[in-house]
Design an enzyme around this catalytic site. Structure first.
Site, PDB file in Angstrom:
ATOM      1  N   ALA A 124      65.803  80.263  57.015  1.00 56.69           N
ATOM      2  CA  ALA A 124      66.048  79.675  58.335  1.00 56.69           C
ATOM      3  C   ALA A 124      64.863  78.816  58.761  1.00 56.69           C
ATOM      4  CB  ALA A 124      66.280  80.780  59.363  1.00 56.69           C
TER       5      ALA A 124
ATOM      6  N   GLY B 193      54.240  63.037  61.655  1.00 56.36           N
ATOM      7  CA  GLY B 193      55.267  63.456  62.619  1.00 56.36           C
ATOM      8  C   GLY B 193      55.665  64.913  62.460  1.00 56.36           C
TER       9      GLY B 193
ATOM     10  N   ASP C 215      60.225  67.267  65.205  1.00 55.47           N
ATOM     11  CA  ASP C 215      59.286  66.243  64.751  1.00 55.47           C
ATOM     12  C   ASP C 215      58.790  65.373  65.899  1.00 55.47           C
ATOM     13  OD1 ASP C 215      59.889  67.198  62.236  1.00 55.47           O
ATOM     14  OD2 ASP C 215      60.928  65.398  61.545  1.00 55.47           O
TER      15      ASP C 215
ATOM     16  N   GLY D 251      73.880  74.118  55.446  1.00 52.81           N
ATOM     17  CA  GLY D 251      72.886  73.357  54.694  1.00 52.81           C
ATOM     18  C   GLY D 251      72.453  74.055  53.417  1.00 52.81           C
TER      19      GLY D 251
ATOM     20  N   PRO E 108      61.315  72.820  48.623  1.00 52.57           N
ATOM     21  CA  PRO E 108      62.286  71.734  48.445  1.00 52.57           C
ATOM     22  C   PRO E 108      61.681  70.405  48.891  1.00 52.57           C
ATOM     23  CG  PRO E 108      63.227  73.532  49.769  1.00 52.57           C
ATOM     24  CD  PRO E 108      61.738  73.748  49.680  1.00 52.57           C
TER      25      PRO E 108
ATOM     26  N   TYR F 240      55.626  71.508  61.595  1.00 46.01           N
ATOM     27  CA  TYR F 240      56.453  71.915  60.452  1.00 46.01           C
ATOM     28  C   TYR F 240      55.596  72.067  59.192  1.00 46.01           C
ATOM     29  CZ  TYR F 240      60.545  71.639  57.294  1.00 46.01           C
ATOM     30  OH  TYR F 240      61.530  71.873  56.346  1.00 46.01           O
TER      31      TYR F 240
HETATM   32  N1  CAA Z   1      51.031  55.712  59.743  1.00 44.15           N
HETATM   33  C1  CAA Z   1      50.426  55.652  60.949  1.00 44.15           C
HETATM   34  N2  CAA Z   1      51.088  55.385  62.072  1.00 44.15           N
HETATM   35  C2  CAA Z   1      52.395  55.154  61.987  1.00 44.15           C
HETATM   36  C3  CAA Z   1      53.085  55.197  60.772  1.00 44.15           C
HETATM   37  C4  CAA Z   1      52.344  55.463  59.617  1.00 44.15           C
HETATM   38  N3  CAA Z   1      52.915  55.532  58.405  1.00 44.15           N
HETATM   39  N4  CAA Z   1      54.376  54.939  61.010  1.00 44.15           N
HETATM   40  C5  CAA Z   1      54.490  54.747  62.330  1.00 44.15           C
HETATM   41  N5  CAA Z   1      53.298  54.853  62.913  1.00 44.15           N
HETATM   42  C6  CAA Z   1      52.964  54.674  64.304  1.00 44.15           C
HETATM   43  C7  CAA Z   1      53.692  53.488  64.878  1.00 44.15           C
HETATM   44  O1  CAA Z   1      53.006  52.288  64.608  1.00 44.15           O
HETATM   45  C8  CAA Z   1      53.670  53.825  66.362  1.00 44.15           C
HETATM   46  O2  CAA Z   1      52.394  53.540  66.883  1.00 44.15           O
HETATM   47  P1  CAA Z   1      52.249  52.646  68.201  1.00 44.15           P
HETATM   48  O3  CAA Z   1      53.057  53.310  69.251  1.00 44.15           O
HETATM   49  O4  CAA Z   1      50.781  52.672  68.461  1.00 44.15           O
HETATM   50  O5  CAA Z   1      52.779  51.317  67.803  1.00 44.15           O
HETATM   51  C9  CAA Z   1      53.805  55.326  66.341  1.00 44.15           C
HETATM   52  O6  CAA Z   1      53.445  55.782  65.030  1.00 44.15           O
HETATM   53  C10 CAA Z   1      55.238  55.744  66.616  1.00 44.15           C
HETATM   54  O7  CAA Z   1      55.154  56.853  67.394  1.00 44.15           O
HETATM   55  P2  CAA Z   1      56.390  57.358  68.208  1.00 44.15           P
HETATM   56  O8  CAA Z   1      56.030  58.711  68.690  1.00 44.15           O
HETATM   57  O9  CAA Z   1      56.844  56.357  69.208  1.00 44.15           O
HETATM   58  O10 CAA Z   1      57.441  57.430  67.015  1.00 44.15           O
HETATM   59  P3  CAA Z   1      58.946  57.744  67.098  1.00 44.15           P
HETATM   60  O11 CAA Z   1      59.274  58.489  68.320  1.00 44.15           O
HETATM   61  O12 CAA Z   1      59.674  56.515  66.802  1.00 44.15           O
HETATM   62  O13 CAA Z   1      59.161  58.725  65.851  1.00 44.15           O
HETATM   63  C11 CAA Z   1      58.837  60.489  64.340  1.00 44.15           C
HETATM   64  C12 CAA Z   1      58.155  59.502  65.271  1.00 44.15           C
HETATM   65  C13 CAA Z   1      59.705  61.470  65.152  1.00 44.15           C
HETATM   66  C14 CAA Z   1      57.766  61.297  63.652  1.00 44.15           C
HETATM   67  C15 CAA Z   1      59.713  59.748  63.329  1.00 44.15           C
HETATM   68  O14 CAA Z   1      58.934  58.790  62.656  1.00 44.15           O
HETATM   69  C16 CAA Z   1      60.302  60.670  62.306  1.00 44.15           C
HETATM   70  O15 CAA Z   1      61.257  61.363  62.550  1.00 44.15           O
HETATM   71  N6  CAA Z   1      59.747  60.653  61.114  1.00 44.15           N
HETATM   72  C17 CAA Z   1      60.248  61.460  60.000  1.00 44.15           C
HETATM   73  C18 CAA Z   1      59.493  62.716  59.870  1.00 44.15           C
HETATM   74  C19 CAA Z   1      60.025  63.460  58.663  1.00 44.15           C
HETATM   75  O16 CAA Z   1      59.916  63.039  57.518  1.00 44.15           O
HETATM   76  N7  CAA Z   1      60.669  64.610  58.901  1.00 44.15           N
HETATM   77  C20 CAA Z   1      61.241  65.336  57.825  1.00 44.15           C
HETATM   78  C21 CAA Z   1      62.445  66.034  58.359  1.00 44.15           C
HETATM   79  S1  CAA Z   1      63.353  66.805  57.057  1.00 44.15           S
HETATM   80  C22 CAA Z   1      62.438  68.111  56.639  1.00 44.15           C
HETATM   81  O17 CAA Z   1      61.481  68.448  57.245  1.00 44.15           O
HETATM   82  C23 CAA Z   1      62.924  68.891  55.442  1.00 44.15           C
HETATM   83  C24 CAA Z   1      61.871  69.052  54.446  1.00 44.15           C
HETATM   84  O18 CAA Z   1      61.331  70.142  54.296  1.00 44.15           O
HETATM   85  C25 CAA Z   1      61.509  67.920  53.593  1.00 44.15           C
END
Ligand code: CAA
Length: 240
Positions: A83, A143, A88, A13, A177, A147
């Site tokens: 690293a 989420g 999430d 990566g 980043p 992190y």
């Molecule tokens: N605001 C408030 N609530 C929200 C929402 C929002 N914007 N979006 C979703 N929700 C709610 C939903 O409505 C749902 O609520 P209900 O169950 O009451 O309906 C709930 O959140 C969903 O919860 P779950 O735990 O069931 O969600 P999930 O398992 O489907 O996934 C997650 C949750 C794992 C956080 C997923 O959304 C995800 O992976 N998100 C991305 C997170 C992210 O951006 N990570 C970056 C990774 S890359 C990185 O980190 C590199 C870097 O430095 C940039």
């Protein structure tokens, strides 16, 4: 002799691009990795950059690895703490283990590795340290309580250590980043990622090379007056 750089998570990566960028800039480079022997072997084969396996969240393992590298190759003059992992989950599903894993690997590792090189860098009166933070440490991200806390911690860690290193010509900087096209980002659910990209003014994910260029810049001998700073490379997603 060319300066020796160590890049944690340096064979995949963003880390791979950093290792290769530093090598192209004339550095001798050692990459660390946690577990994927096949990927590390392939990386060394392709780039000629040696890899060393240890867990950056394990303090004693870091001390031992740094001692081994320094015995074999000489003092580490450039350290890139890259690293990192994600675990999430929304708060209601975020377990204590997920919290600990991310804090220990992403933030604890910065302490472990800096501690391991610090006395040598101080005695040599030269050092370049770059810690890889994240836009999500600056802006937060749903989420990612674990992190974002770890990455935000990296930014504070950087500014504090920079003040300590200045008297010995050790610069300590961070890069934050944005979303970069790596396996880690590709693991984000497609619909979520689509919305994130829509909020990036530059209209695309970053490339690992976009980040590596920043590391090469901050670790140059000529970058002596840049310390305690955070370079955001995020396509305009967050202007901090
Ligand atoms: N605001 C408030 N609530 C929200 C929402 C929002 N914007 N979006 C979703 N929700 C709610 C939903 O409505 C749902 O609520 P209900 O169950 O009451 O309906 C709930 O959140 C969903 O919860 P779950 O735990 O069931 O969600 P999930 O398992 O489907 O996934 C997650 C949750 C794992 C956080 C997923 O959304 C995800 O992976 N998100 C991305 C997170 C992210 O951006 N990570 C970056 C990774 S890359 C990185 O980190 C590199 C870097 O430095 C940039």
């Amino acid at each position: 002799m060319a300066r020796l750089a160590m890049v944690t998570g340096g064979q995949r990566g963003i880390g791979a691009a950093i290792s290769e960028g530093l090598k192209a800039a004339g550095r001798r480079v050692i990459a660390s990795y946690a577990g994927n022997d096949a990927a590390a072997a392939e990386f060394t084969e392709r780039t000629g950059i040696p890899c060393i396996k240890f867990d950056v969240s394990d303090f004693d393992a870091c001390l031992a690895a740094v001692a081994k590298v320094q015995e074999e190759h000489g003092p580490i003059e450039i350290l890139v703490n890259n690293a990192g992992i994600t675990r999430d989950a929304m708060m209601r599903k975020l377990t204590r283990q997920m919290w600990d894993d991310v804090i220990d690997t992403n933030l604890g590792s910065c302490y472990n590795m800096c501690k391991a090189v610090w006395d040598n860098m101080s005695a040599a009166k030269f050092g370049r340290i770059v810690n890889i933070g994240s836009v999500n440490g600056q802006a937060g991200q749903l989420g990612q309580v674990n992190y974002a806390a770890a990455k935000s911690g990296i930014h504070g860690f950087t500014k504090a250590l920079a003040q300590e290193g200045a008297r010995n010509q050790i610069t300590v900087n961070a890069i934050a980043p944005g979303y970069v096209d790596t396996e880690m980002v590709r693991a984000v659910p497609a619909d979520v990622l689509e919305k994130i990209i829509a909020r990036i003014p530059r209209g695309r994910l970053g490339t690992a090379q976009d980040i590596a260029r920043g590391v090469v810049f901050l670790t140059a001998d000529e970058a002596d007056f840049i310390t305690g700073s955070t370079l955001s490379i995020n396509g305009g997603q967050h202007m901090y």
